[in-house]
Design an enzyme around this catalytic site. Structure first.
Site, PDB file in Angstrom:
ATOM      1  N   SER A 157       0.833  -1.203   0.000  1.00 26.79           N
ATOM      2  CA  SER A 157       0.000   0.000   0.000  1.00 26.79           C
ATOM      3  C   SER A 157       0.866   1.252   0.000  1.00 26.79           C
ATOM      4  O   SER A 157       2.072   1.193   0.248  1.00 26.79           O
ATOM      5  CB  SER A 157      -0.914   0.007   1.223  1.00 26.79           C
ATOM      6  N   LYS A 158       0.225   2.369  -0.245  1.00 27.79           N
ATOM      7  CA  LYS A 158       0.947   3.642  -0.277  1.00 27.79           C
ATOM      8  C   LYS A 158       1.604   3.937   1.062  1.00 27.79           C
ATOM      9  O   LYS A 158       2.570   4.652   1.148  1.00 27.79           O
ATOM     10  CB  LYS A 158      -0.011   4.786  -0.641  1.00 27.79           C
ATOM     11  N   ARG A 159       1.023   3.405   2.117  1.00 27.40           N
ATOM     12  CA  ARG A 159       1.550   3.696   3.454  1.00 27.40           C
ATOM     13  C   ARG A 159       2.721   2.798   3.847  1.00 27.40           C
ATOM     14  O   ARG A 159       3.488   3.130   4.734  1.00 27.40           O
ATOM     15  CB  ARG A 159       0.431   3.580   4.492  1.00 27.40           C
TER      16      ARG A 159
END
Ligand code: GLU
Length: 501
Positions: free
Chosen positions: A262-264
């Site tokens: 994920s982007k995180r």
């Protein structure tokens, strides 16, 4: 007859482009080039609520940095332009109308409150509310109204959406280049919204209309779009258009544990998930470019996320990828992201760079530190340390002693500094001062001859000497270091060590 290859990357500019999106762009690029086709880029910005300033520019800049810019896009060869969906707004209504007239779509007037109520009622009975053939004739739709009534409500300015009328009791047998045959039961699909009364199409309608108008031959996109495939297929059928071929790329998985990267994850796990740095008020997300990765590295590791050429080869240049890429060799299982391996790739590409090129990059780092040095010398320094570096940003920590005398001495190594060492080091100074041709090989020959003649053990001189010059027992060939820092500085450092250790 097969159509000329035209493929697209169709990002929504809702934030910085994630590395997964870059992989989609890359696979489209490779497929286009391999087949002498066109790779174009369309901005899918129909959802104005999710518009993020700077995101569009970021996409172009990232692809340019990687050397995979599209040949048609906003402001460039706009053969089928505009290439921004928000500027094509006027185009979509007629297609929504066409589906209404042919019976493939209908108006729905349900208010958000009414839909909420239906959802709640279903939940209370342990069911999920799906807007489709089950209930579309019991809801507030044009399917149960006369044309006059429908038109009257629209003319009165009532909010509506246009929904797709999914056919009932059909099993769709669809083809995906990567996944083979896939079956979908139309009874399980919902009647997706295609158009809203604010005049904007939804993703599904705009995407299909544009892929058709822009003569897209293949749709290559991420696995998360696979659930949209049956609707998209049905839309082509409803319009009577030839559908492109589809290929859904495998998910990119987290390095450890389960699930999609994920982007995180990046900043949490300490590696970039974005090609370029992205700054917002909340902070900075790191980018591959700013972290010191070469574009070649990023291209190479992304290419291997889901594809291989069937051999053990791991290093591929962009040209080689174009030559070897084959959608049939893309696998459907998720591809694990391996940040350590990515560093290894950068190490490999760093070694392939010429010393001159690396010196140029490093030179600007030194300028920032206020250090100036002859270019020839710097090239030699770079050449002697690069093997130990993954990034040019490692160069300074690997070479600082070439520019600055050590300010401390490694404690463990200092144990080799014995009582007789200072006297020995003074003799070394005398030998060094007598050398006129102060070059590595000559210094080595003379110093070693002196040790042999005087029966002095190598370790007794070499280790303390290295410690004096470097501050630790590390670094390249000692005599190369001596030559590069020069006679005067070498002597100065030995004297300082005698005083300090
Ligand atoms: N706009 C969609 C996205 O953001 C495009 C999906 C597709 O390629 O059809 O990824």
């Amino acid at each position: 007859m097969s159509r000329p290859v035209r493929v697209r990357f169709a990002p929504s500019p809702t934030g910085p482009l994630h590395i997964g999106g870059v992989r989609t762009a890359l696979f489209n690029y490779l497929f286009a080039k391999k087949n002498n086709g066109v790779f174009y880029l369309r901005i899918e910005d129909t959802d104005q609520n999710r518009f993020v300033p700077g995101a569009e520019q970021y996409i172009f800049e990232a692809l340019e940095w990687l050397g995979i810019s599209p040949s048609e896009t906003v402001g460039k060869n706009e053969k089928f332009g505009p290439y921004r969906q928000s500027e094509r707004k006027h185009l979509y209504k007629q297609y929504a109308d066409q589906l209404i007239h042919s019976g493939w779509a209908y108006y729905a007037f349900d208010t958000p409150e009414a839909l909420d109520m239906h959802r709640k009622q279903h939940e209370e009975q342990g069911k999920t509310f799906i807007y489709n053939w089950h209930n579309r004739e019991k809801l507030d739709t044009s399917l149960v109204l006369s044309i006059e009534e429908t038109n009257k409500r629209i003319a009165a300015g009532e909010d509506f959406v246009i929904r797709f009328k999914t056919p009932v009791n059909e099993v769709l047998e669809l083809k995906d280049i990567i996944r083979g045959d896939i079956k979908f039961d139309t009874n399980l699909l919902d009647d997706k919204v295609l158009f809203k009364s604010d005049g904007m199409p939804t993703y599904h309608l705009a995407n299909i209309v544009d892929d058709h108008l822009m003569e897209t031959s293949h749709v290559i996109r991420g696995e998360e779009w696979l659930p949209s495939l049956p609707l998209h297929h049905l839309l082509y059928k409803a319009f009577g258009w030839e559908a492109p071929e589809f290929a859904h790329l495998p998910l990119i998985l987290k390095p450890i544990g389960n699930g999609k990267l994920s982007k995180r994850d990046g900043d949490k796990m300490g590696f970039p998930v974005f090609p370029l740095e992205w700054k917002t008020e909340e902070g900075i997300s790191s980018g591959y470019r700013e972290t010191g990765y070469f574009p070649e590295t990023v291209i190479n590791f992304l290419a291997l996320l889901g594809w291989n050429d069937g051999t053990d080869q791991e290093l591929f240049s962009l040209n080689e990828l174009v030559e070897k890429f084959d959608l049939n060799r893309v696998h459907k299982a998720g591809a694990k992201f391996d940040p350590d391996k990515n560093k290894w790739f950068n190490h490999q590409y760093l070694q392939k760079k010429s010393d001159v090129e690396l010196t140029e990059i490093f030179s600007s780092v030194l300028t920032e530190k206020g250090i100036s040095i002859e270019n020839d010398k710097l090239i030699k320094i770079v050449s002697s340390i690069k093997e130990r570096a993954n990034f040019v940003s490692n160069f300074w920590e690997l070479s600082d002693y070439f520019f600055e005398a050590p300010t401390s001495y490694d404690e463990k190594a200092s144990k080799n500094w014995k009582e007789e060492t200072p006297a020995l080091m003074k003799q070394v100074i005398a030998v060094l001062e007598s050398i006129d041709d102060f070059t590595s090989l000559n210094i080595e020959t003379i110093l070693k001859d002196w040790m042999t003649t005087n029966e002095i053990g190598m370790g007794k001189v070499m280790q303390p000497l290295r410690l004096s010059l470097v501050g630790a027992l590390k670094g390249p060939h000692l005599f190369d270091i001596i030559e590069l820092i020069g006679k005067e500085e070498t002597v100065k450092r030995i004297l300082k060590a005698i005083e300090k250790i």
